[in-house]
Design a protein around this motif. Sequence first.
Motif, mmCIF file in Angstrom:
data_model
loop_
_atom_site.group_PDB
_atom_site.id
_atom_site.type_symbol
_atom_site.label_atom_id
_atom_site.label_comp_id
_atom_site.label_asym_id
_atom_site.label_seq_id
_atom_site.Cartn_x
_atom_site.Cartn_y
_atom_site.Cartn_z
ATOM 1 N N LYS A 123 0.878 -1.066 0.121
ATOM 2 C CA LYS A 123 0.039 -0.231 0.087
ATOM 3 C C LYS A 123 0.974 1.434 -0.092
ATOM 4 O O LYS A 123 0.534 2.210 -0.423
ATOM 5 C CB LYS A 123 -0.749 0.046 1.223
ATOM 6 N N GLU A 150 -8.752 -5.304 2.090
ATOM 7 C CA GLU A 150 -9.976 -4.483 2.083
ATOM 8 C C GLU A 150 -10.305 -3.932 0.760
ATOM 9 O O GLU A 150 -11.552 -3.745 0.371
ATOM 10 C CB GLU A 150 -9.687 -3.504 3.181
ATOM 11 N N ASN A 215 -2.105 1.340 9.676
ATOM 12 C CA ASN A 215 -2.199 0.404 8.732
ATOM 13 C C ASN A 215 -3.549 1.134 7.977
ATOM 14 O O ASN A 215 -3.785 1.222 6.939
ATOM 15 C CB ASN A 215 -2.417 -0.753 9.094
ATOM 16 N N LYS A 216 -4.742 1.375 8.869
ATOM 17 C CA LYS A 216 -5.896 1.900 8.396
ATOM 18 C C LYS A 216 -5.954 3.153 7.709
ATOM 19 O O LYS A 216 -6.517 3.667 6.768
ATOM 20 C CB LYS A 216 -7.030 1.833 9.250
HETATM 21 MG MG MG Z 1 -5.437 -4.189 4.501
#
Ligand code: MG
Length: 383
Positions: A123, A150, A215-216
Motif C-alpha cells: 500500500k 479491504e 495501517n488503516k
Molecule cells: Mg489491509
Amino acid sequence: MKKRVIILGSTGSIGRNTLAVLDGMRGEWDIVGLAAGSQWEPLAEQIERYRPEAVAISDEVHAGLLADRIGSDFEVFSGGDALSRLVEAVSCDCVVVAVVGSQGLAATLSAAKLGRRIALANKETLVVAGSLVLEAAASTGAELIPIDSEHSAVFQALHAGTRKELRTVYLTASGGPFRTLDASEMDAITIDEALEHPTWDMGPKITIDSATMMNKALEVVEARWLFDLEPDQIKVVIHPESVIHSIVEFCDGSMIAQLGAPDMRTPIQYALTYPARLPCPSTRLDLSQACQLNLHPPDEARFPALRLGYEAASRGGTAGAVLNAANEVAVELFRKKLIGFRDIARYAEAALSQHEFKKEPTLDDLLAADRWARQEVNRCSAC
Ligand code: MG
C-alpha cells in the motif's frame, strides 16, 4: 500458453502465500522472477525450487552469498534499483508487488510503464506516489489489482454497480490488539504486545501499523487513489472478527460486502486470476456454525493515526510520502525500544504538519519529501 509472473518480496508473508497459491495452479503459471530484500537463504531455496529466469536482492553483500550458492544459471540483480531492473529485464504478464514499505515504488512504476498487470499488496507505493502510479498505469493500460484484503473487497463489490452509483466505501478494521485498551494504558504498550495481532498473521511492520491503526490510515490514502474517491466517501468501521473485508454503499442505499475467512490467499489468487475465480486453498468460512459479526465506529481519540490518513488523502501532493516515511522510521524506533507506542503517531503528525508541502510533486520531489521525513523523525527522537 502459461502466464508469466514476477514476485517482488517473495520471502515475506504475502510472497510466501503467493507461491502457495501458485503451487495450486501449477501448469498455468511460470514463476519467471523472484526478489527479496536481504533474506538470501530463503530466496536461494525458492530459486532452487521454482527456477526463475532472473532474481533480485537489494542487499549487495547478500547478493554475493546468493550468487555463490545458486551458481551462474540465474541472472542476479542487486542494489537499490534491483527490483525495477528485474521488472524491466524479464517479460511477464503480472508483477506481484509484495515488498514492505516504500521500496516497492520504483519497481511498481516500471511495471506500470510496461503495461504489466500489477497485483499490488504494497500500500505504501500508492500512499507515497498514487498520482504518478495511476498516471503511468493509465498511459499503458496496465491493470492495478489490489491484494490488500479491504481493497480487494472493495474492488470486488464495485462490480455490483457503476462508479456514478457509488456513494461510500467502508473499509473494515480489526482494531488491532488494543481496540479496548484505555487511553491511559497506551503509553506502556510494549513491542511484544504490539506484535500480537488477534486475527491476521502478517509481517512485523504491518502488525504494528495495525496496532496503531496507521495501517488503516494508509489504507484510506490507498483507497483514495485506487478507486479515485473523495476522502469523505471513505469511512472506517471497526469489525473485530475480520470476516467482512469491506463494504460498498450505492446511491440507492444497497450495501455490498465481501466476506471470507481472514486468509490472504483469496485476495492474492483473485488478483492473479481476475476476472476468473478458481478453487483456492484458503480457509473457508463455515456458516453452518453460529457466527457473530460486530461493527462499530473507530475511537479517533485513542487512535490519532487514523485522522492523519484522512489529512494525507485530502491534501494529496507530498503529504502521503511524508506520512508514510515518518511512520516507517517511527515504527523502527519503536521496535528498537527507543520511543513509546503513542510516539509513533505523534512523530508522524509532527512531520506532516512541519513539512514543506508541494501540491503537484515529481518523483524527485516525493523522494526528497520521503528523505526529509526520515531525517526529521530521527532528529526529533534524538532530542
Ligand atoms: Mg489491509
